[in-house]
Enzyme design. Structure first.
Site, PDB file in Angstrom:
ATOM      1  N   LYS A 144       0.837  -1.209   0.000  1.00 26.20           N
ATOM      2  CA  LYS A 144       0.000   0.000   0.000  1.00 26.20           C
ATOM      3  C   LYS A 144       0.870   1.258   0.000  1.00 26.20           C
ATOM      4  O   LYS A 144       0.663   2.177  -0.782  1.00 26.20           O
ATOM      5  CB  LYS A 144      -0.934   0.019   1.234  1.00 26.20           C
ATOM      6  CG  LYS A 144      -1.819  -1.207   1.364  1.00 26.20           C
ATOM      7  CD  LYS A 144      -2.702  -1.152   2.597  1.00 26.20           C
ATOM      8  CE  LYS A 144      -1.949  -1.135   3.928  1.00 26.20           C
ATOM      9  NZ  LYS A 144      -1.191  -2.371   4.232  1.00 26.20           N
TER      10      LYS A 144
ATOM     11  N   ARG B 162      -9.084   1.650   9.223  1.00 25.44           N
ATOM     12  CA  ARG B 162      -8.685   0.303   9.605  1.00 25.44           C
ATOM     13  C   ARG B 162      -9.740  -0.379  10.461  1.00 25.44           C
ATOM     14  O   ARG B 162      -9.582  -1.544  10.815  1.00 25.44           O
ATOM     15  CB  ARG B 162      -7.420   0.412  10.446  1.00 25.44           C
ATOM     16  CG  ARG B 162      -6.169  -0.073   9.772  1.00 25.44           C
ATOM     17  CD  ARG B 162      -5.055   0.151  10.757  1.00 25.44           C
ATOM     18  NE  ARG B 162      -3.937  -0.668  10.505  1.00 25.44           N
ATOM     19  CZ  ARG B 162      -2.892  -0.288   9.778  1.00 25.44           C
ATOM     20  NH1 ARG B 162      -2.881   0.879   9.199  1.00 25.44           N
ATOM     21  NH2 ARG B 162      -1.873  -1.101   9.634  1.00 25.44           N
TER      22      ARG B 162
ATOM     23  N   ARG C  78      11.794  -6.159   4.758  1.00 22.11           N
ATOM     24  CA  ARG C  78      11.692  -4.694   4.699  1.00 22.11           C
ATOM     25  C   ARG C  78      12.682  -4.040   5.672  1.00 22.11           C
ATOM     26  O   ARG C  78      12.871  -4.489   6.789  1.00 22.11           O
ATOM     27  CB  ARG C  78      10.273  -4.251   5.066  1.00 22.11           C
ATOM     28  CG  ARG C  78      10.176  -2.721   5.158  1.00 22.11           C
ATOM     29  CD  ARG C  78       8.766  -2.213   5.171  1.00 22.11           C
ATOM     30  NE  ARG C  78       7.950  -2.817   6.206  1.00 22.11           N
ATOM     31  CZ  ARG C  78       6.630  -2.657   6.271  1.00 22.11           C
ATOM     32  NH1 ARG C  78       6.004  -1.943   5.360  1.00 22.11           N
ATOM     33  NH2 ARG C  78       5.941  -3.237   7.236  1.00 22.11           N
TER      34      ARG C  78
ATOM     35  N   ARG D 202      11.705  -2.462  11.115  1.00 20.85           N
ATOM     36  CA  ARG D 202      10.620  -1.938  11.946  1.00 20.85           C
ATOM     37  C   ARG D 202      10.362  -2.922  13.085  1.00 20.85           C
ATOM     38  O   ARG D 202      10.295  -4.125  12.842  1.00 20.85           O
ATOM     39  CB  ARG D 202       9.345  -1.792  11.098  1.00 20.85           C
ATOM     40  CG  ARG D 202       9.179  -0.407  10.515  1.00 20.85           C
ATOM     41  CD  ARG D 202       8.055  -0.302   9.514  1.00 20.85           C
ATOM     42  NE  ARG D 202       6.760  -0.791   9.945  1.00 20.85           N
ATOM     43  CZ  ARG D 202       5.640  -0.629   9.243  1.00 20.85           C
ATOM     44  NH1 ARG D 202       5.664   0.034   8.094  1.00 20.85           N
ATOM     45  NH2 ARG D 202       4.500  -1.104   9.667  1.00 20.85           N
TER      46      ARG D 202
ATOM     47  N   ARG E 276      -0.304  -8.562  13.947  1.00 20.20           N
ATOM     48  CA  ARG E 276      -0.850  -7.612  12.959  1.00 20.20           C
ATOM     49  C   ARG E 276      -1.797  -8.321  11.999  1.00 20.20           C
ATOM     50  O   ARG E 276      -2.821  -7.766  11.604  1.00 20.20           O
ATOM     51  CB  ARG E 276       0.292  -6.969  12.164  1.00 20.20           C
ATOM     52  CG  ARG E 276       1.021  -5.908  12.953  1.00 20.20           C
ATOM     53  CD  ARG E 276       2.356  -5.604  12.342  1.00 20.20           C
ATOM     54  NE  ARG E 276       2.275  -4.863  11.110  1.00 20.20           N
ATOM     55  CZ  ARG E 276       3.276  -4.779  10.245  1.00 20.20           C
ATOM     56  NH1 ARG E 276       4.418  -5.396  10.476  1.00 20.20           N
ATOM     57  NH2 ARG E 276       3.136  -4.072   9.155  1.00 20.20           N
TER      58      ARG E 276
END
Ligand code: AP5
Length: 221
Positions: free
Chosen positions: A14, A89, A128, A161, A172
């Site tokens: 996203k 969300r 990531r 992260r 998550r």
């Protein structure tokens, strides 16, 4: 003018595509995740409040994020449209957004759902890396920095992260399933939901979005 919501699980791409669309359409990319991480780096009251929720992979309370998005959408640059990434969300956030946009007579054009398989999500999140200074996103195999571990733009050190670690990822995904995935149905009922494959590589997914905007007769694509 483009008023767009990007929906999808963590790691669907996203943020990556919101940046491309924001440049292409010349509208702001509004990412609640980026705004909260920025507040965290600056150690503001908001950042400190968000920290524990974010690190465990839980959601920051609705009233907090609704407040920051509401303020951001009132800024002048958002009058020409926006790409919302990571918001809404929850159903409460979606309803607040509708109420806010209705008040300004600026309904959403489209909600695009990035349907993404679990194996792709895990590969993207575990690889990531982000710049600890400016927040720019990289990937260990897909989007490497020119110098290993150093940001191309600001020379800041890259880091993982905290919520991209295994236990937080699991949380998550569970939170996404329970609280965010019902929004697919929410926007379907409003007739503004479109689906693309989040599994595609960046150029193919960009082309797929371009084709979608042409089909929907949204100009500027
Ligand atoms: P947020 O930052 O919004 O996290 P997220 O929604 O979990 O999304 P991600 O940033 O993990 O993934 P993405 O889909 O943007 O993927 P990306 O493009 O980076 O939120 C973080 C936290 O903040 C939340 O958990 C919550 O605590 C809090 N929060 C935020 N908003 C909130 C809200 N509204 N309410 C309550 N709490 C909120 O890509 C991932 C990786 O894959 C990158 O390395 C990228 O380079 C690579 N990649 C991307 N696309 C492709 C592709 N097509 N092909 C190959 N590689 C790709």
């Amino acid at each position: 003018m483009l008023r767009l919501v990007l929906l999808g699980p963590p790691g669907a791409g996203k943020g990556t595509h919101a940046q491309v669309l924001s440049k292409r359409w010349n509208v702001p990319h509004i990412s609640t995740g980026d705004m909260l991480r920025q507040a965290l780096r600056a150690e503001t009251k908001l950042g400190l409040e968000a920290k524990t929720h974010m690190e465990k992979g839980g959601l920051v309370p609705d009233e907090v994020v609704i407040g920051i998005v509401g303020d951001r959408l009132k800024e002048n640059d958002a009058k020409q449209g926006f790409v919302l990434d990571g918001f809404p969300r929850t159903k409460e956030q979606a309803e607040s957004l509708d109420a806010l946009l209705q008040g300004q007579r600026m309904p959403l054009d489209l909600a695009v759902y990035f349907k993404t398989s679990l194996s792709v999500i895990i590969r993207r999140l575990s690889g990531r890396r982000i710049c600890s200074q400016c927040g720019k996103t990289y990937h260990l195999s897909n989007f490497k920095s020119k110098v290993e571990g150093i940001c191309d733009d600001c020379r800041g050190p890259l880091m993982q992260r905290p919520d991209d670690r295994q236990d937080a990822i699991e949380n998550r995904l569970e939170v996404y399933q329970k609280q965010t995935s019902p929004l697919i149905e929410y926007y379907k009922k409003k007739n503004i939901l479109e689906e693309v494959s989040g599994d595609l590589e960046v150029p193919e997914l960009s082309a797929s979005l371009k084709e979608l905007f042409l089909r929907k007769k949204l100009v500027g694509c």
